[in-house]
Design an enzyme around this catalytic site. Structure first.
Site, PDB file in Angstrom:
ATOM      1  N   TYR A 123       0.799  -1.224   0.000  1.00 23.22           N
ATOM      2  CA  TYR A 123       0.000   0.000   0.000  1.00 23.22           C
ATOM      3  C   TYR A 123       0.835   1.280   0.000  1.00 23.22           C
ATOM      4  CZ  TYR A 123      -4.326  -2.591   0.584  1.00 23.22           C
ATOM      5  OH  TYR A 123      -5.401  -3.416   0.383  1.00 23.22           O
ATOM      6  N   LYS A 175       2.356 -15.032   4.300  1.00 25.33           N
ATOM      7  CA  LYS A 175       2.548 -15.835   3.086  1.00 25.33           C
ATOM      8  C   LYS A 175       4.049 -16.038   2.903  1.00 25.33           C
ATOM      9  CE  LYS A 175       0.952 -17.887  -0.650  1.00 25.33           C
ATOM     10  NZ  LYS A 175      -0.054 -18.983  -0.662  1.00 25.33           N
ATOM     11  N   ASP A 209      -3.908 -18.107   2.786  1.00 25.67           N
ATOM     12  CA  ASP A 209      -4.977 -18.814   2.053  1.00 25.67           C
ATOM     13  C   ASP A 209      -5.684 -19.815   2.958  1.00 25.67           C
ATOM     14  OD1 ASP A 209      -2.370 -19.714   1.812  1.00 25.67           O
ATOM     15  OD2 ASP A 209      -2.534 -20.371  -0.261  1.00 25.67           O
ATOM     16  N   ASP A 233      -6.701  -6.081   4.888  1.00 24.38           N
ATOM     17  CA  ASP A 233      -7.791  -5.414   4.177  1.00 24.38           C
ATOM     18  C   ASP A 233      -8.826  -6.453   3.743  1.00 24.38           C
ATOM     19  OD1 ASP A 233      -9.351  -3.661   2.746  1.00 24.38           O
ATOM     20  OD2 ASP A 233      -7.804  -3.066   1.319  1.00 24.38           O
TER      21      ASP A 233
HETATM   22 MG    MG Z   1     -11.053  -2.443   2.805  1.00 23.64          MG
END
Ligand code: MG
Ligand code: NAI
Length: 338
Positions: A123, A175, A209, A233
């Site tokens: 981000y 991950k 996952d 998120d």
């Molecule tokens: Mg969001």
């Protein structure tokens, strides 16, 4: 003394749910000095700037904001104002609790707090187009940055939150099997911090996952989750779905120099202006803000009023199967604040 708080009603359903939230806050008897400011599309329309200097100056002064959702154009256009605010005020921890209100649904007794790293990862906005096969948009690249210090403070925040709120376990979601450096560093730091809390707060590790699947199969195994920005998120929207959807999911952005409370959801353009949005997420975010101000009794009163309205009074907005408008629901909650 009245407390100064920056208020950004925001875009789409923002102004509607903000009106309802202000009524509920007024019913607590606490007095706030709202400093109304613009952000997002509403700010573009009024000033040409999605994040006006006056808004930043206000938050610098109050160090506290209650914010409605801000629309971010998809693809091109200006970068997210939410991300810009998080960066400006170093709001490194995004705390997103999800708790079952209506029992006997598909999922019951959910009580999960997700702590999302809020400043790093994918981000940071370092993206570029690269020419490929003669096409200037033939390739797209994105840089992810994870730092030891950034990981440390958000993971420590999650463990400290767990310890202080009597929670038993923190799940570190990553991950690191594929993203060996970026996700690997986050996990490495998580393992170190977990040792400091050994005997007080349990730790377990899950690959993202698998975590996404476990959340829908056996959500009761989760307590506090801490993860990097993008995973957080996505998982926080998924987790909101376990308790009835985005209409019930609040969040707090906690930083070193300010805190901003908001709903997890966005501006919901599909239902904006119709008076049917559920204001509960923003009202619950306001309750988190009260906790943050040390007014935990008032925060509890607001949370109990939401539960009483939805469960005992069965006053519900459409997303929860009811017929109440945003305003009717807000008034009903305000009446329940005792
Ligand atoms: Mg969001
Ligand atoms: P969204 O969260 O606005 O809406 C997703 C779905 O949930 C829609 O069907 C919407 O009607 C429903 N929904 C959301 N909040 C609701 C509520 N309070 N009551 C009833 N139904 C509700 O996500 P979407 O459509 O992907 O994004 C719309 C805009 O919001 C985009 O510009 C996005 O960038 C922005 N956004 C802003 C956020 C923020 O300001 N923190 C967070 C997420 C998205």
């Amino acid at each position: 003394m009245a407390r100064d708080i920056t208020l950004i009603p925001g875009d789409g359903i923002g102004p509607e749910i903000t009106d309802a939230t202000l009524k509920v806050l007024a019913a607590t008897g606490l007095v706030f000095n709202w400093d109304r400011q613009l952000g997002g599309m509403a700010a573009v329309a009024a000033t040409g700037d999605p994040l006006p200097e006056a808004t930043l100056a206000s938050i610098r002064r109050t160090r506290l904001a209650l914010k409605g959702p801000l629309t971010t154009p998809v693809g091109g256009g200006f970068r997210s104002i939410n991300v810009a605010l998080r960066k400006e005020f170093e709001l490194y921890a995004n705390v997103r609790p999800a708790k079952t209100i209506v029992h006997g649904q598909r999922y019951d007794n959910i009580d999960i707090v997700l702590v999302r790293e809020n400043l790093e990862g994918l981000y940071i906005g370092q993206e570029r187009w690269v020419e490929r096969d003669g096409d200037p948009h033939g390739q797209a690249e994105s840089v992810a940055v994870v730092t030891r210090s950034g990981s440390e403070r958000v993971i420590r925040y999650a463990f400290e939150y767990a310890a202080q709120h009597g929670r038993k376990k923190v799940s570190i979601v990553h991950k690191a099997n594929i993203l060996k450096n970026t996700s690997g560093l986050f996990l490495e730091v998580g393992r170190e911090i977990a040792k400091e809390y050994a005997g007080r707060v349990e730790m377990n590790e899950l690959i993202i996952d698998n975590c996404a699947m476990q959340l829908v199969m056996r959500p009761e195994q989760f307590d506090v989750i801490v993860t990097t920005n993008l995973f957080g998120d996505i998982l926080s929207d998924e987790i909101s779905g376990l308790v009835g959807g985005l209409g019930l999911a609040p969040g707090g952005n906690i930083g070193t120099s300010a805190a901003i409370f908001e709903a997890v959801h966005g501006s919901a353009p599909d239902i904006a202006g119709q008076g049917i949005a559920n204001p509960s997420a923003l009202i619950l975010a306001a309750a988190m803000m009260l906790d943050h101000l040390g007014e935990t009794a008032a925060g509890d009163r607001v949370r109990r009023a939401i539960v009483a309205t939805i469960v005992a009074d069965e006053v519900r907005t459409r997303d929860l199967g009811g017929t109440a408008s945003t305003g009717e629901f807000g008034d009903a909650v305000a009446r329940r604040v005792v």
